[in-house]
Design a protein around this motif. Structure first.
Motif, PDB file in Angstrom:
ATOM      1  N   ASN A 424       0.848  -1.189   0.000  1.00  0.00           N
ATOM      2  CA  ASN A 424       0.000   0.000   0.000  1.00  0.00           C
ATOM      3  C   ASN A 424       0.886   1.242   0.000  1.00  0.00           C
ATOM      4  N   VAL A 425       1.107   1.827  -1.180  1.00  0.00           N
ATOM      5  CA  VAL A 425       2.014   2.955  -1.301  1.00  0.00           C
ATOM      6  C   VAL A 425       1.436   4.217  -0.653  1.00  0.00           C
ATOM      7  N   GLU A 426       0.096   4.360  -0.672  1.00  0.00           N
ATOM      8  CA  GLU A 426      -0.524   5.525  -0.028  1.00  0.00           C
ATOM      9  C   GLU A 426      -0.298   5.505   1.483  1.00  0.00           C
ATOM     10  N   ALA A 427      -0.520   4.332   2.081  1.00  0.00           N
ATOM     11  CA  ALA A 427      -0.292   4.197   3.522  1.00  0.00           C
ATOM     12  C   ALA A 427       1.181   4.393   3.855  1.00  0.00           C
ATOM     13  N   ALA A 428       2.065   3.928   2.962  1.00  0.00           N
ATOM     14  CA  ALA A 428       3.499   4.085   3.181  1.00  0.00           C
ATOM     15  C   ALA A 428       3.880   5.558   3.209  1.00  0.00           C
ATOM     16  N   ALA A 429       3.347   6.338   2.279  1.00  0.00           N
ATOM     17  CA  ALA A 429       3.646   7.769   2.235  1.00  0.00           C
ATOM     18  C   ALA A 429       3.122   8.473   3.483  1.00  0.00           C
ATOM     19  N   SER A 430       1.887   8.145   3.879  1.00  0.00           N
ATOM     20  CA  SER A 430       1.311   8.772   5.074  1.00  0.00           C
ATOM     21  C   SER A 430       2.133   8.445   6.318  1.00  0.00           C
ATOM     22  N   ALA A 431       2.594   7.188   6.425  1.00  0.00           N
ATOM     23  CA  ALA A 431       3.391   6.785   7.588  1.00  0.00           C
ATOM     24  C   ALA A 431       4.730   7.507   7.603  1.00  0.00           C
ATOM     25  N   GLY A 432       5.391   7.578   6.434  1.00  0.00           N
ATOM     26  CA  GLY A 432       6.674   8.271   6.367  1.00  0.00           C
ATOM     27  C   GLY A 432       6.547   9.742   6.700  1.00  0.00           C
ATOM     28  N   LEU A 433       5.464  10.362   6.244  1.00  0.00           N
ATOM     29  CA  LEU A 433       5.237  11.782   6.531  1.00  0.00           C
ATOM     30  C   LEU A 433       4.875  12.008   7.997  1.00  0.00           C
ATOM     31  N   THR A 434       4.136  11.065   8.584  1.00  0.00           N
ATOM     32  CA  THR A 434       3.771  11.185  10.002  1.00  0.00           C
ATOM     33  C   THR A 434       5.015  11.180  10.886  1.00  0.00           C
ATOM     34  N   ALA A 435       6.022  10.410  10.503  1.00  0.00           N
ATOM     35  CA  ALA A 435       7.285  10.415  11.253  1.00  0.00           C
ATOM     36  C   ALA A 435       7.869  11.824  11.296  1.00  0.00           C
ATOM     37  N   ASN A 436       7.717  12.566  10.207  1.00  0.00           N
ATOM     38  CA  ASN A 436       8.239  13.928  10.149  1.00  0.00           C
ATOM     39  C   ASN A 436       7.399  14.910  10.967  1.00  0.00           C
ATOM     40  N   ILE A 437       6.103  14.635  11.086  1.00  0.00           N
ATOM     41  CA  ILE A 437       5.267  15.450  11.970  1.00  0.00           C
ATOM     42  C   ILE A 437       5.750  15.309  13.406  1.00  0.00           C
ATOM     43  N   ILE A 438       6.125  14.108  13.775  1.00  0.00           N
ATOM     44  CA  ILE A 438       6.634  13.853  15.129  1.00  0.00           C
ATOM     45  C   ILE A 438       7.930  14.633  15.360  1.00  0.00           C
ATOM     46  N   PHE A 439       8.835  14.643  14.362  1.00  0.00           N
ATOM     47  CA  PHE A 439      10.076  15.406  14.489  1.00  0.00           C
ATOM     48  C   PHE A 439       9.780  16.886  14.749  1.00  0.00           C
ATOM     49  N   ALA A 440       8.870  17.459  13.971  1.00  0.00           N
ATOM     50  CA  ALA A 440       8.546  18.879  14.109  1.00  0.00           C
ATOM     51  C   ALA A 440       7.899  19.172  15.463  1.00  0.00           C
ATOM     52  N   ALA A 441       7.054  18.251  15.928  1.00  0.00           N
ATOM     53  CA  ALA A 441       6.411  18.435  17.237  1.00  0.00           C
ATOM     54  C   ALA A 441       7.454  18.408  18.357  1.00  0.00           C
ATOM     55  N   LEU A 442       8.435  17.528  18.238  1.00  0.00           N
ATOM     56  CA  LEU A 442       9.510  17.474  19.237  1.00  0.00           C
ATOM     57  C   LEU A 442      10.365  18.735  19.202  1.00  0.00           C
ATOM     58  N   ALA A 443      10.561  19.295  18.002  1.00  0.00           N
ATOM     59  CA  ALA A 443      11.290  20.562  17.888  1.00  0.00           C
ATOM     60  C   ALA A 443      10.549  21.674  18.615  1.00  0.00           C
ATOM     61  N   LEU A 444       9.224  21.694  18.479  1.00  0.00           N
ATOM     62  CA  LEU A 444       8.401  22.686  19.174  1.00  0.00           C
ATOM     63  C   LEU A 444       8.564  22.545  20.686  1.00  0.00           C
ATOM     64  N   VAL A 445       8.533  21.322  21.178  1.00  0.00           N
ATOM     65  CA  VAL A 445       8.710  21.079  22.619  1.00  0.00           C
ATOM     66  C   VAL A 445      10.086  21.564  23.073  1.00  0.00           C
ATOM     67  N   ALA A 446      11.111  21.289  22.273  1.00  0.00           N
ATOM     68  CA  ALA A 446      12.470  21.703  22.624  1.00  0.00           C
ATOM     69  C   ALA A 446      12.575  23.219  22.746  1.00  0.00           C
ATOM     70  N   ILE A 447      11.937  23.936  21.831  1.00  0.00           N
ATOM     71  CA  ILE A 447      11.981  25.402  21.867  1.00  0.00           C
ATOM     72  C   ILE A 447      11.234  25.938  23.082  1.00  0.00           C
ATOM     73  N   LEU A 448      10.048  25.416  23.332  1.00  0.00           N
ATOM     74  CA  LEU A 448       9.230  25.893  24.452  1.00  0.00           C
ATOM     75  C   LEU A 448       9.896  25.650  25.797  1.00  0.00           C
ATOM     76  N   THR A 449      10.696  24.580  25.894  1.00  0.00           N
ATOM     77  CA  THR A 449      11.292  24.220  27.181  1.00  0.00           C
ATOM     78  C   THR A 449      12.703  24.770  27.379  1.00  0.00           C
ATOM     79  N   THR A 450      13.326  25.304  26.326  1.00  0.00           N
ATOM     80  CA  THR A 450      14.709  25.766  26.490  1.00  0.00           C
ATOM     81  C   THR A 450      14.941  27.224  26.120  1.00  0.00           C
TER      82      THR A 450
END
Length: 474
Positions: A424-450
């Motif tokens: 399922n290439v559509e699900a694969a793309a969504s999963a790969g992109l979701t990993a990047n959403i997690i990275f950006a969310a962690l960056a937001l947490v890092a900025i807010l806390t430091t």
């Protein structure tokens, strides 16, 4: 070395061209992987490993190169890096198999390790105050905007001339950079007795980074519970602990841990790592529309045209927001916009035309966010370290960029490939992109806390001094 020389537009243009060469030999291959794979006849896993080697090797050696440039000369190390790029590009132009491809990518990793910290240090040394912030904005055009420029240019070149011509253009920009910075005087700091290089820490760091990168990129091939994968995981964890023990027990540790006592530098560096990891969204989106939607390399590059325009347009806006409200506000807004942009890209269930429109909007919002982030993060990180540590600090900051990009790429492709294995290439793309959403969310947490609200305050001879007039915080 004392000099009355002041940075000018000729020098700055040469530096921007030098920084652009990194993206021309790094980012462009991410966007034309199907074309390279078809031409070379190699597996996606092998190609992913070869491509990620540039980010890995630049990330491993960039701190060392930054520290060496402090002692031997920033211009000298930048020049060496540019010459290495010419050699590496020639390897890729003439490669017919994986061996020369890998050698070229490794050489280009060394090239980036030299170019990135040395050029930042030159900007720090020859520009002051608002002029430095302006110069760093233009440096960011090459560093952050380079991804968008080469995403578009790489697709165009690969479609019309062939992917190898990307590296012909990289050589042209390298030669222009060498010409434009040739009159810049050398800058370096005086050697000290404590400047002996930490070879042990350096070797352990390399072992840890290689083990981590290999387990991420090839773990699925080896089997996650295989002896090889488990051994690599053990080397990563134990080696990481040993590395921290080494660098904290020495005054000349490979990475000067004391720099991280500055909360501004720490927040900018950690968030920089995570937002560069989000570059994995580019390869997932570009690969998906080519494999799953039948787009050409040029068409997929056109999808990110809004990203290119907005990154370049918003870098100076980020600079103005930094001057008006301090670094935290534009960095927080940036993360939120990056998350929103990638969320739009995950909507792979939409029909062709509608998905194309949504992805264009997503790339545009994504580009606005990265553009806002670039100058506040870079200026805040680099301006808060002593001049004698400019190259090393720039090396650490850019190491976070290159390692973030390398691991973000590796993780994104691993997730995409793993899910795609179920058909399922559509699900694969969504999963790969979701990993990047997690990275950006962690960056937001890092900025807010430091990163504190308001303007940067640093210690000068025991007294706290505001770098800019304090205004309303976020």
């Amino acid at each position: 070395m004392e000099t009355s020389y002041k940075g000018n537009n000729k020098m700055l243009t040469g530096i921007v061209f030098g920084v652009l060469t990194y993206w021309l030999f790094s980012q462009t291959l991410l966007n034309v992987m199907p074309a390279v794979q078809a031409d070379m006849g190699i597996s996606l896993g092998a190609l992913n490993t070869a491509i990620s080697l540039t980010g890995l090797f630049s990330g491993m050696f960039i701190v060392a190169a930054g520290g060496i440039s402090d002692r031997l000369g920033h211009k000298k190390i930048a020049t060496i890096g540019l010459i290495l790029n010419i050699i590496g590009s020639l390897c890729l132009i003439f490669t017919q198999g994986t061996v020369l491809l890998i050698i070229g990518r490794v050489i280009q990793g060394f090239s980036a390790a030299c170019i990135m910290p040395a050029t930042i240090a030159l900007v720090k040394n020859y520009f002051e105050g608002p002029d430095r912030q302006r110069a760093l904005s233009y440096w960011s055009f090459g560093s952050w905007g380079g991804g968008g420029i080469t995403s578009f240019a790489g697709g165009l070149i690969a479609t019309t001339l062939g992917w190898r011509y990307i590296f012909v253009f990289s050589i042209v920009f390298t030669l222009l950079s060498l010409f434009l910075i040739k009159d810049v005087p050398e800058s370096k700091t005086q050697k000290s007795k404590s400047s002996k290089f930490d070879y042990l820490g350096f070797v352990v760091f390399i072992l840890v980074m290689v083990a981590l990168n290999v387990v991420i990129t090839r773990g699925a091939d080896f089997g996650w519970t295989s002896p090889i994968s488990l051994s690599l995981m053990a080397v990563t964890v134990i080696g990481g602990w040993v590395f921290l023990k080494i660098v904290t027990s020495k005054s000349n540790g490979f990475i000067d841990i004391s720099i991280f006592k500055n909360k501004y530098f720490t927040g900018c560096t950690v968030s920089n790592f995570l937002l560069n990891a989000v570059a994995g969204a580019l390869i997932v989106a570009n690969t998906y529309v080519q494999v799953g939607r039948g787009f050409s390399s040029f068409q997929s590059g056109m999808l990110s045209l809004g990203y290119l325009i907005c990154v370049l347009a918003m870098i100076r806006v980020g600079e103005k927001l930094l001057q008006k409200s301090g670094p935290r506000k534009p960095m927080v807004i940036a993360c939120i916009l990056v998350i929103a942009g990638i969320i739009l890209m995950t909507l792979t269930f939409l029909p062709n035309l509608l998905y194309t429109i949504v992805v264009i909007i997503g790339f545009t919002v994504y580009g606005i966010g990265l553009g806002l982030y670039a100058t506040p993060s870079t200026d805040t990180a680099i301006d808060n370290v002593p001049a004698s540590k400019a190259g090393e600090a720039a090396g650490i900051y850019k190491m976070s960029s290159t390692l973030g990009g390398s691991f973000g790429l590796a993780i994104s492709v691993a997730v995409y490939s793993g899910v795609q294995g179920f058909g399922n290439v559509e699900a694969a793309a969504s999963a790969g992109l979701t990993a990047n959403i997690i990275f950006a969310a962690l960056a937001l947490v890092a900025i807010l806390t430091t990163v504190p609200k308001g303007f940067v305050v640093k210690e000068v001879k025991g007294k706290a001094i505001e770098l800019v007039r304090a205004k309303k915080a976020l």
